[in-house]
Design a protein around this motif. Structure first.
Motif, PDB file in Angstrom:
ATOM      1  N   THR A  46      27.075  38.110  46.284  1.00 25.74           N
ATOM      2  CA  THR A  46      26.122  38.824  45.840  1.00 25.74           C
ATOM      3  C   THR A  46      26.343  39.131  44.457  1.00 25.74           C
ATOM      4  O   THR A  46      27.522  39.139  43.871  1.00 25.74           O
ATOM      5  N   PRO A  47      25.113  38.917  43.575  1.00 29.53           N
ATOM      6  CA  PRO A  47      25.368  38.754  42.106  1.00 29.53           C
ATOM      7  C   PRO A  47      26.022  39.884  41.482  1.00 29.53           C
ATOM      8  O   PRO A  47      26.066  41.143  42.063  1.00 29.53           O
ATOM      9  N   ALA A  48      26.975  39.933  40.604  1.00 31.51           N
ATOM     10  CA  ALA A  48      27.675  40.982  39.853  1.00 31.51           C
ATOM     11  C   ALA A  48      28.064  40.558  38.339  1.00 31.51           C
ATOM     12  O   ALA A  48      28.043  39.281  38.238  1.00 31.51           O
ATOM     13  N   ARG A  49      28.495  41.607  37.738  1.00 31.91           N
ATOM     14  CA  ARG A  49      29.029  41.502  36.491  1.00 31.91           C
ATOM     15  C   ARG A  49      30.290  40.864  36.281  1.00 31.91           C
ATOM     16  O   ARG A  49      31.214  41.203  37.252  1.00 31.91           O
ATOM     17  N   ALA A  50      30.664  40.404  35.122  1.00 28.54           N
ATOM     18  CA  ALA A  50      32.146  39.751  35.154  1.00 28.54           C
ATOM     19  C   ALA A  50      33.189  40.981  35.187  1.00 28.54           C
ATOM     20  O   ALA A  50      34.071  40.672  35.831  1.00 28.54           O
ATOM     21  N   ASN A  51      32.781  41.888  34.634  1.00 28.71           N
ATOM     22  CA  ASN A  51      33.564  43.181  34.757  1.00 28.71           C
ATOM     23  C   ASN A  51      33.560  43.738  36.252  1.00 28.71           C
ATOM     24  O   ASN A  51      34.886  44.371  36.691  1.00 28.71           O
ATOM     25  N   ASP A  52      32.913  43.633  36.899  1.00 29.31           N
ATOM     26  CA  ASP A  52      32.863  43.848  38.460  1.00 29.31           C
ATOM     27  C   ASP A  52      33.829  42.832  39.139  1.00 29.31           C
ATOM     28  O   ASP A  52      34.763  43.546  40.192  1.00 29.31           O
ATOM     29  N   VAL A  53      34.016  41.533  38.764  1.00 24.06           N
ATOM     30  CA  VAL A  53      34.963  40.754  39.400  1.00 24.06           C
ATOM     31  C   VAL A  53      36.121  41.121  38.895  1.00 24.06           C
ATOM     32  O   VAL A  53      37.232  41.205  39.829  1.00 24.06           O
ATOM     33  N   ILE A  54      36.377  41.483  37.622  1.00 28.03           N
ATOM     34  CA  ILE A  54      37.835  41.791  37.191  1.00 28.03           C
ATOM     35  C   ILE A  54      38.417  43.173  38.058  1.00 28.03           C
ATOM     36  O   ILE A  54      39.363  43.304  38.283  1.00 28.03           O
ATOM     37  N   ALA A  55      37.413  44.205  38.222  1.00 28.16           N
ATOM     38  CA  ALA A  55      37.858  45.250  38.547  1.00 28.16           C
ATOM     39  C   ALA A  55      38.320  45.230  40.039  1.00 28.16           C
ATOM     40  O   ALA A  55      39.328  45.865  40.483  1.00 28.16           O
ATOM     41  N   ILE A  56      37.664  44.200  40.760  1.00 25.85           N
ATOM     42  CA  ILE A  56      38.052  44.120  42.463  1.00 25.85           C
ATOM     43  C   ILE A  56      39.449  43.333  42.289  1.00 25.85           C
ATOM     44  O   ILE A  56      40.107  43.736  43.171  1.00 25.85           O
ATOM     45  N   PHE A  57      39.621  42.565  41.311  1.00 28.20           N
ATOM     46  CA  PHE A  57      40.915  41.757  41.049  1.00 28.20           C
ATOM     47  C   PHE A  57      41.958  42.704  40.836  1.00 28.20           C
ATOM     48  O   PHE A  57      43.078  42.838  41.430  1.00 28.20           O
ATOM     49  N   ARG A  58      41.818  43.638  40.008  1.00 36.58           N
ATOM     50  CA  ARG A  58      42.600  44.740  39.584  1.00 36.58           C
ATOM     51  C   ARG A  58      42.962  45.720  40.736  1.00 36.58           C
ATOM     52  O   ARG A  58      44.070  45.908  40.855  1.00 36.58           O
ATOM     53  N   HIS A  59      42.126  45.854  41.554  1.00 36.20           N
ATOM     54  CA  HIS A  59      42.367  46.600  42.668  1.00 36.20           C
ATOM     55  C   HIS A  59      42.962  45.840  43.805  1.00 36.20           C
ATOM     56  O   HIS A  59      43.913  46.438  44.460  1.00 36.20           O
ATOM     57  N   LEU A  60      42.838  44.795  44.047  1.00 34.56           N
ATOM     58  CA  LEU A  60      43.448  43.635  44.956  1.00 34.56           C
ATOM     59  C   LEU A  60      44.749  43.450  44.437  1.00 34.56           C
ATOM     60  O   LEU A  60      46.055  43.501  45.373  1.00 34.56           O
ATOM     61  N   TYR A  61      45.254  43.535  43.136  1.00 32.57           N
ATOM     62  CA  TYR A  61      46.534  43.170  42.570  1.00 32.57           C
ATOM     63  C   TYR A  61      47.147  44.294  41.638  1.00 32.57           C
ATOM     64  O   TYR A  61      46.882  43.993  40.424  1.00 32.57           O
ATOM     65  N   PRO A  62      47.161  45.431  42.056  1.00 27.61           N
ATOM     66  CA  PRO A  62      47.658  46.471  41.225  1.00 27.61           C
ATOM     67  C   PRO A  62      48.874  46.337  40.254  1.00 27.61           C
ATOM     68  O   PRO A  62      48.969  46.660  39.075  1.00 27.61           O
ATOM     69  N   ASP A  63      49.743  45.403  40.729  1.00 28.29           N
ATOM     70  CA  ASP A  63      51.050  45.421  40.203  1.00 28.29           C
ATOM     71  C   ASP A  63      50.955  44.207  39.273  1.00 28.29           C
ATOM     72  O   ASP A  63      52.106  43.901  38.655  1.00 28.29           O
ATOM     73  N   ALA A  64      49.851  43.371  39.231  1.00 26.61           N
ATOM     74  CA  ALA A  64      49.895  42.270  38.078  1.00 26.61           C
ATOM     75  C   ALA A  64      49.727  42.592  36.688  1.00 26.61           C
ATOM     76  O   ALA A  64      49.357  43.721  36.591  1.00 26.61           O
ATOM     77  N   ASP A  65      50.205  41.793  35.906  1.00 26.41           N
ATOM     78  CA  ASP A  65      49.909  42.035  34.480  1.00 26.41           C
ATOM     79  C   ASP A  65      48.320  42.198  34.431  1.00 26.41           C
ATOM     80  O   ASP A  65      47.762  41.208  34.417  1.00 26.41           O
ATOM     81  N   GLN A  66      47.774  43.188  34.009  1.00 25.45           N
ATOM     82  CA  GLN A  66      46.614  43.363  33.972  1.00 25.45           C
ATOM     83  C   GLN A  66      45.853  42.665  32.741  1.00 25.45           C
ATOM     84  O   GLN A  66      44.773  42.275  32.724  1.00 25.45           O
ATOM     85  N   ARG A  67      46.553  42.592  31.616  1.00 21.98           N
ATOM     86  CA  ARG A  67      46.050  41.683  30.663  1.00 21.98           C
ATOM     87  C   ARG A  67      45.850  40.233  30.965  1.00 21.98           C
ATOM     88  O   ARG A  67      44.867  39.686  30.842  1.00 21.98           O
ATOM     89  N   GLN A  68      46.978  39.735  31.692  1.00 23.10           N
ATOM     90  CA  GLN A  68      47.064  38.298  32.088  1.00 23.10           C
ATOM     91  C   GLN A  68      45.980  38.298  33.084  1.00 23.10           C
ATOM     92  O   GLN A  68      45.304  37.010  32.993  1.00 23.10           O
ATOM     93  N   LEU A  69      45.707  39.276  34.066  1.00 20.02           N
ATOM     94  CA  LEU A  69      44.799  39.103  35.342  1.00 20.02           C
ATOM     95  C   LEU A  69      43.329  38.961  34.754  1.00 20.02           C
ATOM     96  O   LEU A  69      42.545  38.010  34.887  1.00 20.02           O
ATOM     97  N   LYS A  70      42.990  39.821  33.604  1.00 19.11           N
ATOM     98  CA  LYS A  70      41.566  39.686  33.077  1.00 19.11           C
ATOM     99  C   LYS A  70      41.445  38.467  32.373  1.00 19.11           C
ATOM    100  O   LYS A  70      40.350  37.729  32.705  1.00 19.11           O
ATOM    101  N   LYS A  71      42.681  37.899  31.580  1.00 16.11           N
ATOM    102  CA  LYS A  71      42.270  36.404  30.939  1.00 16.11           C
ATOM    103  C   LYS A  71      42.157  35.794  31.896  1.00 16.11           C
ATOM    104  O   LYS A  71      41.356  34.510  31.861  1.00 16.11           O
ATOM    105  N   SER A  72      43.097  35.351  33.142  1.00 16.55           N
ATOM    106  CA  SER A  72      42.757  34.447  34.082  1.00 16.55           C
ATOM    107  C   SER A  72      41.424  34.475  34.686  1.00 16.55           C
ATOM    108  O   SER A  72      40.656  33.595  34.943  1.00 16.55           O
ATOM    109  N   ILE A  73      40.702  35.741  35.048  1.00 19.97           N
ATOM    110  CA  ILE A  73      39.656  35.883  35.556  1.00 19.97           C
ATOM    111  C   ILE A  73      38.363  35.323  34.588  1.00 19.97           C
ATOM    112  O   ILE A  73      37.586  34.550  35.139  1.00 19.97           O
TER     113      ILE A  73
END
Length: 91
Positions: A46-73
């Protein structure tokens, strides 16, 4: 105006053991998506914005380094767009 990301529907998709393989018949290339890119691919059914993708990964991996997670996505999304695996359109 927002940029929406979506799957390129002109590709042949196969899944094997949770990984996604994409055949682009135009240039006769096969792309193997790693587990993160595979999850992004599935999410963008389903089409989504890049920020939506990042938000779902932040939710899935709350303990991950959020800066690195955003960069990787963002890097994965950029690669998928360069390879024409994802399309974008402004809304």
């Amino acid at each position: 105006m927002q940029t929406m990301l979506m799957q390129n529907r002109n590709l042949i998709i196969r899944e094997l053991d949770g990984d996604v393989f994409i055949l682009d018949e135009r240039d006769k290339r096969i792309h193997h998506l790693n587990i993160t890119a595979s999850a992004i691919w599935r999410f963008l059914e389903t089409p989504a914005r890049a920020n939506d993708v990042i938000a779902i990964f932040r939710h899935l991996y709350p303990d991950a380094d959020q800066r690195q997670l955003k960069k990787s996505i963002r890097q994965s999304l950029a690669w998928m767009r360069r390879k024409d695996i994802l399309h974008s359109r402004r809304q």
